[in-house]
Design a protein around this motif. Structure first.
Motif, mmCIF file in Angstrom:
data_model
loop_
_atom_site.group_PDB
_atom_site.id
_atom_site.type_symbol
_atom_site.label_atom_id
_atom_site.label_comp_id
_atom_site.label_asym_id
_atom_site.label_seq_id
_atom_site.Cartn_x
_atom_site.Cartn_y
_atom_site.Cartn_z
ATOM 1 N N UNK A 239 0.867 -1.197 0.000
ATOM 2 C CA UNK A 239 0.000 0.000 0.000
ATOM 3 C C UNK A 239 0.892 1.232 0.000
ATOM 4 N N UNK A 240 0.553 2.215 -0.804
ATOM 5 C CA UNK A 240 1.375 3.441 -0.835
ATOM 6 C C UNK A 240 0.654 4.585 -0.147
ATOM 7 N N UNK A 241 1.442 5.594 0.226
ATOM 8 C CA UNK A 241 0.877 6.811 0.808
ATOM 9 C C UNK A 241 1.432 8.053 0.114
ATOM 10 N N UNK A 242 1.859 7.865 -1.134
ATOM 11 C CA UNK A 242 2.529 8.954 -1.835
ATOM 12 C C UNK A 242 1.573 10.061 -2.256
ATOM 13 N N UNK A 243 0.388 9.676 -2.732
ATOM 14 C CA UNK A 243 -0.600 10.633 -3.204
ATOM 15 C C UNK A 243 -1.986 10.143 -2.816
ATOM 16 N N UNK A 244 -2.970 10.990 -3.076
ATOM 17 C CA UNK A 244 -4.370 10.562 -2.908
ATOM 18 C C UNK A 244 -4.875 10.029 -4.238
ATOM 19 N N UNK A 245 -5.648 8.933 -4.217
ATOM 20 C CA UNK A 245 -6.020 8.153 -3.040
ATOM 21 C C UNK A 245 -4.958 7.121 -2.673
ATOM 22 N N UNK A 246 -4.948 6.744 -1.403
ATOM 23 C CA UNK A 246 -4.132 5.594 -1.022
ATOM 24 C C UNK A 246 -4.649 4.387 -1.801
ATOM 25 N N UNK A 247 -3.756 3.572 -2.323
ATOM 26 C CA UNK A 247 -4.174 2.352 -2.996
ATOM 27 C C UNK A 247 -3.348 1.171 -2.506
ATOM 28 N N UNK A 248 -3.934 -0.008 -2.693
ATOM 29 C CA UNK A 248 -3.300 -1.265 -2.319
ATOM 30 C C UNK A 248 -3.009 -2.087 -3.572
ATOM 31 N N UNK A 249 -2.018 -2.963 -3.473
ATOM 32 C CA UNK A 249 -1.819 -3.961 -4.502
ATOM 33 C C UNK A 249 -2.912 -5.018 -4.416
ATOM 34 N N UNK A 250 -2.931 -5.904 -5.397
ATOM 35 C CA UNK A 250 -3.985 -6.908 -5.449
ATOM 36 C C UNK A 250 -3.686 -8.116 -4.564
ATOM 37 N N UNK A 251 -2.492 -8.169 -4.013
ATOM 38 C CA UNK A 251 -2.144 -9.215 -3.064
ATOM 39 C C UNK A 251 -1.322 -10.349 -3.651
ATOM 40 N N UNK A 252 -0.487 -10.935 -2.816
ATOM 41 C CA UNK A 252 0.238 -12.170 -3.136
ATOM 42 C C UNK A 252 -0.146 -13.203 -2.090
ATOM 43 N N UNK A 253 -0.630 -14.350 -2.560
ATOM 44 C CA UNK A 253 -0.965 -15.422 -1.641
ATOM 45 C C UNK A 253 0.246 -16.316 -1.447
ATOM 46 N N UNK A 254 0.696 -16.424 -0.216
ATOM 47 C CA UNK A 254 1.819 -17.293 0.126
ATOM 48 C C UNK A 254 1.241 -18.585 0.686
ATOM 49 N N UNK A 255 1.414 -19.671 -0.075
ATOM 50 C CA UNK A 255 0.813 -20.934 0.319
ATOM 51 C C UNK A 255 1.886 -21.989 0.577
ATOM 52 N N UNK A 256 1.477 -22.978 1.368
ATOM 53 C CA UNK A 256 2.398 -24.060 1.719
ATOM 54 C C UNK A 256 2.529 -25.023 0.540
ATOM 55 N N UNK A 257 3.774 -25.319 0.186
ATOM 56 C CA UNK A 257 4.046 -26.238 -0.910
ATOM 57 C C UNK A 257 3.899 -27.673 -0.448
#
Lengths: 107, 116
Positions: free
Chosen positions: A89-107
């Motif tokens: 998530x960034x706070x550089x400008x408005x609006x704050x935005x998030x990435x879409x996510x990375x799922x870390x799963x057990x192999x």
């Protein structure tokens, strides 16, 4: 607005391995980037702020690096409780935005 | 330890106004920013807006025409109103303390479903 693109979408690793998660911004966000961990049914938990500062109580195995448009979250040796979804998530400008996510799963 | 708790109706009809309240305990609401963030099922996070304890607000432009936030420092509560809701507003809504550098304390989230 600034778009944050996380890669990979899913990362399959085993406990004890090293995890490297990426977040790329569509324009420079300086060092104004945070990382969160979210487990199912829970709120996100702050891990890292301003690219490389660990939040209170976060274990030293979590580290962040980067500036400008490219950032990395590294988990040095995965513990069973680290398998979750991670967001940047960034706070550089408005609006704050998030990435879409990375799922870390057990192999 | 700061704790946040969202409260709201759970179910809202299309075209009506969604109203949520976040109660802060374990610390003062004064002197801080407070944000609302939402997450549709199985999807990512969207920042809705924030309010300072003085009442000053900043909203996400994508929702600005429908969003209103208020704060009651005497009750240690802040609130969100989202008007003219549609099914696309169905999500888990979180309140969070906004330290500007990041959101450091979060509520557990409350599911709001928009349906007739």
């Amino acid at each position: 607005e600034i778009v944050l693109t996380q890669s990979p979408a899913t990362l399959s690793l085993s406990p004890g391995e090293r995890a490297t998660l990426s977040c790329r911004a569509s324009q420079s966000v300086s060092s104004y980037l945070a990382w969160y961990q979210q487990k199912p049914g829970q709120a996100p938990r702050l891990l890292i702020y301003d690219a490389s500062n660990r939040a209170t109580g976060i274990p030293a195995r979590f580290s962040g690096s980067g500036s400008g448009t490219d950032f990395t979250l590294t988990i040095s040796s995965l513990e069973p409780e680290d398998f979750a979804v991670y967001y940047c998530q960034h706070r550089s400008t408005w609006p704050r935005t998030f990435g879409q996510g990375t799922k870390l799963e057990i192999k | 330890q700061v704790q946040l708790q969202e409260s709201g109706p759970g179910l809202v009809k299309p075209s009506e106004t969604l109203s949520l309240t976040c109660t802060v305990s374990g610390g003062s609401i004064s002197g801080y920013y407070w944000s609302w963030i939402r997450q549709p099922a199985g999807k990512g996070l969207e920042w809705i807006g924030r309010i300072y304890s003085s009442g000053s607000t900043t909203y996400n432009p994508s929702l600005k025409s429908r969003v209103s936030m208020s704060i009651d420092t005497s009750k240690n509560q802040f609130s969100l109103k989202l008007s003219s809701v549609t099914a696309a507003d169905t999500a888990v809504y979180f309140c969070a303390r906004d330290m500007t550098y990041a959101f450091d304390y979060w509520g557990q989230g409350t599911l709001i479903t928009v349906s007739s």
